[in-house]
Scaffold this motif. Structure first.
Motif, PDB file in Angstrom:
ATOM      1  N   ASN A  69       0.858  -1.189   0.000  1.00  0.00           N
ATOM      2  CA  ASN A  69       0.000   0.000   0.000  1.00  0.00           C
ATOM      3  C   ASN A  69       0.891   1.235   0.000  1.00  0.00           C
ATOM      4  OD1 ASN A  69       0.512   0.803   2.908  1.00  0.00           O
ATOM      5  ND2 ASN A  69      -0.305  -1.272   3.197  1.00  0.00           N
ATOM      6  N   SER A  70       0.301   2.422   0.100  1.00  0.00           N
ATOM      7  CA  SER A  70       1.066   3.661   0.020  1.00  0.00           C
ATOM      8  C   SER A  70       1.667   4.092   1.360  1.00  0.00           C
ATOM      9  CB  SER A  70       0.189   4.788  -0.532  1.00  0.00           C
ATOM     10  OG  SER A  70      -0.940   4.970   0.305  1.00  0.00           O
ATOM     11  N   SER A  71       1.368   3.372   2.435  1.00  0.00           N
ATOM     12  CA  SER A  71       1.912   3.725   3.747  1.00  0.00           C
ATOM     13  C   SER A  71       3.264   3.044   3.954  1.00  0.00           C
ATOM     14  CB  SER A  71       0.938   3.306   4.857  1.00  0.00           C
ATOM     15  OG  SER A  71       1.076   1.934   5.147  1.00  0.00           O
ATOM     16  N   PRO A  72       4.022   3.427   4.988  1.00  0.00           N
ATOM     17  CA  PRO A  72       5.294   2.753   5.255  1.00  0.00           C
ATOM     18  C   PRO A  72       5.124   1.367   5.883  1.00  0.00           C
ATOM     19  CG  PRO A  72       4.934   4.523   6.841  1.00  0.00           C
ATOM     20  CD  PRO A  72       3.828   4.604   5.839  1.00  0.00           C
ATOM     21  N   PHE A  73       3.881   0.977   6.186  1.00  0.00           N
ATOM     22  CA  PHE A  73       3.600  -0.327   6.786  1.00  0.00           C
ATOM     23  C   PHE A  73       3.135  -1.311   5.722  1.00  0.00           C
ATOM     24  CE2 PHE A  73       3.080   2.697  10.223  1.00  0.00           C
ATOM     25  CZ  PHE A  73       3.744   2.078  11.282  1.00  0.00           C
ATOM     26  N   THR A  74       3.752  -2.494   5.690  1.00  0.00           N
ATOM     27  CA  THR A  74       3.337  -3.548   4.767  1.00  0.00           C
ATOM     28  C   THR A  74       2.958  -4.787   5.577  1.00  0.00           C
ATOM     29  OG1 THR A  74       4.870  -2.716   3.077  1.00  0.00           O
ATOM     30  CG2 THR A  74       3.987  -4.927   2.749  1.00  0.00           C
ATOM     31  N   PRO A  75       1.657  -5.008   5.797  1.00  0.00           N
ATOM     32  CA  PRO A  75       1.254  -6.236   6.495  1.00  0.00           C
ATOM     33  C   PRO A  75       1.461  -7.453   5.582  1.00  0.00           C
ATOM     34  CG  PRO A  75      -0.495  -4.579   6.501  1.00  0.00           C
ATOM     35  CD  PRO A  75       0.535  -4.138   5.520  1.00  0.00           C
ATOM     36  N   TYR A  76       1.615  -8.628   6.201  1.00  0.00           N
ATOM     37  CA  TYR A  76       1.767  -9.850   5.416  1.00  0.00           C
ATOM     38  C   TYR A  76       1.206 -11.048   6.174  1.00  0.00           C
ATOM     39  CZ  TYR A  76       6.065 -10.141   8.241  1.00  0.00           C
ATOM     40  OH  TYR A  76       6.973 -10.147   9.276  1.00  0.00           O
ATOM     41  N   VAL A  77       0.829 -12.058   5.380  1.00  0.00           N
ATOM     42  CA  VAL A  77       0.400 -13.340   5.928  1.00  0.00           C
ATOM     43  C   VAL A  77       1.138 -14.428   5.154  1.00  0.00           C
ATOM     44  CG1 VAL A  77      -1.874 -12.560   6.701  1.00  0.00           C
ATOM     45  CG2 VAL A  77      -1.600 -13.442   4.382  1.00  0.00           C
ATOM     46  N   PHE A 113       7.890  -2.368   8.533  1.00  0.00           N
ATOM     47  CA  PHE A 113       7.820  -0.912   8.580  1.00  0.00           C
ATOM     48  C   PHE A 113       9.093  -0.364   7.954  1.00  0.00           C
ATOM     49  CE2 PHE A 113       9.077   3.051  10.781  1.00  0.00           C
ATOM     50  CZ  PHE A 113       8.057   3.861  10.313  1.00  0.00           C
ATOM     51  N   LYS A 114       8.918   0.470   6.914  1.00  0.00           N
ATOM     52  CA  LYS A 114      10.054   1.091   6.238  1.00  0.00           C
ATOM     53  C   LYS A 114       9.906   2.599   6.357  1.00  0.00           C
ATOM     54  CE  LYS A 114      12.425   1.366   1.814  1.00  0.00           C
ATOM     55  NZ  LYS A 114      12.369   1.009   0.388  1.00  0.00           N
ATOM     56  N   PRO A 115      10.746   3.259   7.163  1.00  0.00           N
ATOM     57  CA  PRO A 115      10.652   4.723   7.305  1.00  0.00           C
ATOM     58  C   PRO A 115      10.831   5.420   5.959  1.00  0.00           C
ATOM     59  CG  PRO A 115      12.090   3.785   8.984  1.00  0.00           C
ATOM     60  CD  PRO A 115      11.794   2.682   8.003  1.00  0.00           C
ATOM     61  N   ALA A 116      10.273   6.611   5.837  1.00  0.00           N
ATOM     62  CA  ALA A 116      10.307   7.361   4.576  1.00  0.00           C
ATOM     63  C   ALA A 116      11.727   7.634   4.100  1.00  0.00           C
ATOM     64  CB  ALA A 116       9.540   8.673   4.734  1.00  0.00           C
ATOM     65  N   ASP A 117      12.678   7.861   5.020  1.00  0.00           N
ATOM     66  CA  ASP A 117      14.051   8.174   4.621  1.00  0.00           C
ATOM     67  C   ASP A 117      14.927   6.932   4.488  1.00  0.00           C
ATOM     68  OD1 ASP A 117      14.034   7.578   7.297  1.00  0.00           O
ATOM     69  OD2 ASP A 117      15.447   9.163   7.867  1.00  0.00           O
ATOM     70  N   ALA A 118      14.343   5.744   4.634  1.00  0.00           N
ATOM     71  CA  ALA A 118      15.124   4.510   4.531  1.00  0.00           C
ATOM     72  C   ALA A 118      15.135   4.015   3.095  1.00  0.00           C
ATOM     73  CB  ALA A 118      14.537   3.438   5.446  1.00  0.00           C
ATOM     74  N   LYS A 119      16.320   3.753   2.586  1.00  0.00           N
ATOM     75  CA  LYS A 119      16.419   3.259   1.218  1.00  0.00           C
ATOM     76  C   LYS A 119      16.181   1.749   1.162  1.00  0.00           C
ATOM     77  CE  LYS A 119      19.370   3.220  -2.829  1.00  0.00           C
ATOM     78  NZ  LYS A 119      20.647   3.589  -3.412  1.00  0.00           N
ATOM     79  N   ASN A 120      16.889   1.003   1.988  1.00  0.00           N
ATOM     80  CA  ASN A 120      16.806  -0.450   1.919  1.00  0.00           C
ATOM     81  C   ASN A 120      16.444  -1.132   3.237  1.00  0.00           C
ATOM     82  OD1 ASN A 120      17.595  -0.297  -0.748  1.00  0.00           O
ATOM     83  ND2 ASN A 120      19.736  -0.692  -0.322  1.00  0.00           N
ATOM     84  N   TRP A 121      16.445  -0.405   4.316  1.00  0.00           N
ATOM     85  CA  TRP A 121      16.268  -1.067   5.608  1.00  0.00           C
ATOM     86  C   TRP A 121      14.890  -0.789   6.197  1.00  0.00           C
ATOM     87  CZ3 TRP A 121      15.229   1.619  10.085  1.00  0.00           C
ATOM     88  CH2 TRP A 121      15.426   3.004  10.043  1.00  0.00           C
ATOM     89  N   GLY A 122      14.534  -1.604   7.185  1.00  0.00           N
ATOM     90  CA  GLY A 122      13.263  -1.442   7.873  1.00  0.00           C
ATOM     91  C   GLY A 122      13.257  -2.280   9.140  1.00  0.00           C
ATOM     92  N   VAL A 123      12.160  -2.272   9.822  1.00  0.00           N
ATOM     93  CA  VAL A 123      11.979  -3.120  11.000  1.00  0.00           C
ATOM     94  C   VAL A 123      10.708  -3.940  10.785  1.00  0.00           C
ATOM     95  CG1 VAL A 123      13.202  -1.617  12.617  1.00  0.00           C
ATOM     96  CG2 VAL A 123      10.748  -1.301  12.254  1.00  0.00           C
ATOM     97  N   PHE A 124      10.594  -5.049  11.502  1.00  0.00           N
ATOM     98  CA  PHE A 124       9.435  -5.903  11.326  1.00  0.00           C
ATOM     99  C   PHE A 124       9.046  -6.546  12.647  1.00  0.00           C
ATOM    100  CE2 PHE A 124      12.895  -8.868  11.083  1.00  0.00           C
ATOM    101  CZ  PHE A 124      12.408 -10.046  11.619  1.00  0.00           C
TER     102      PHE A 124
END
Length: 193
Positions: free
Chosen positions: A104-112, A145-156
């Motif tokens: 989606n357009s938010s920094p959050f990507t849910p998954y199953v 969760f991928k912050p707006a200023d993050a190019k390749n990294w995120g947290v989950f």
């Protein structure tokens, strides 16, 4: 057998593009949800454990699908009989899930995800003489969760359910299925190549 699975997996992934990989490192709480009654008044269960759980994920191009392989350092569960420690069981929990990522357009990507898991016995001590390997269903739900200023990294954060009931043989010859069926809660860091 584990070496053969690893070799086949490496041969298969060597033909895939490295640009669609994500590596995750995290810490997990392995929380068994079941116990086993082996005799009237005798209840056996595995305790909760913490583990380092890296994983690798292949993302299938622009599709919302990916496949993730969960790895871990050996996990050592204390086995409790009526809440008293009587044995220790170490195992490896390789788990593969096919995931659907709700982009989606938010920094959050849910998954199953759904897939399979294994209980590869590593070592046992105490009254446990032998522990068999076991295989079962695995389910997964989580969010990246991928912050707006993050190019390749995120947290989950995710939670996995694993259907595992390895057969345990005690030193006196008693055999029973140790119903563990853990939920694995993981918090970690991800990096996409």
């Amino acid at each position: 057998m584990l070496k053969q699975i690893a070799l086949i997996s490496l041969m298969g992934i060597s033909t895939l593009s490295f640009a669609d990989w994500q590596v995750k490192v995290g810490g997990s709480l392995i929380s068994p949800t079941q116990d086993t009654t082996i005799a009237p008044g005798a209840v056996v269960k595995a305790d909760h454990e913490l583990a380092f759980t890296p994983s690798v994920e292949y993302i299938f191009g622009e599709t919302p699908f990916s496949a993730e392989l969960l790895l871990a350092t050996p996990i050592a569960h204390d086995v409790l009989l009526n809440d008293e420690k009587v044995a220790k069981i170490k195992h490896l929990p390789p788990t593969v899930t096919l995931k659907y990522n709700l982009k989606n357009s938010s920094p959050f990507t849910p998954y199953v995800g759904v897939g399979g898991t294994a209980f590869v016995a590593w070592d046992e001590s105490g009254v446990a003489k032998d522990v068999k390997e076991d295989f079962g269903f695995a389910g997964q739900i989580g969010v990246n969760f991928k912050p707006a200023d993050a190019k390749n990294w995120g947290v989950f954060f995710d939670a996995r359910y694993a259907q595992l009931s390895p057969e345990v043989t005690l030193v006196d010859g008693t055999k029973f299925d140790l119903d563990i069926d853990p939920i694995v809660y993981t918090l970690g860091y991800s990096y996409k190549f």
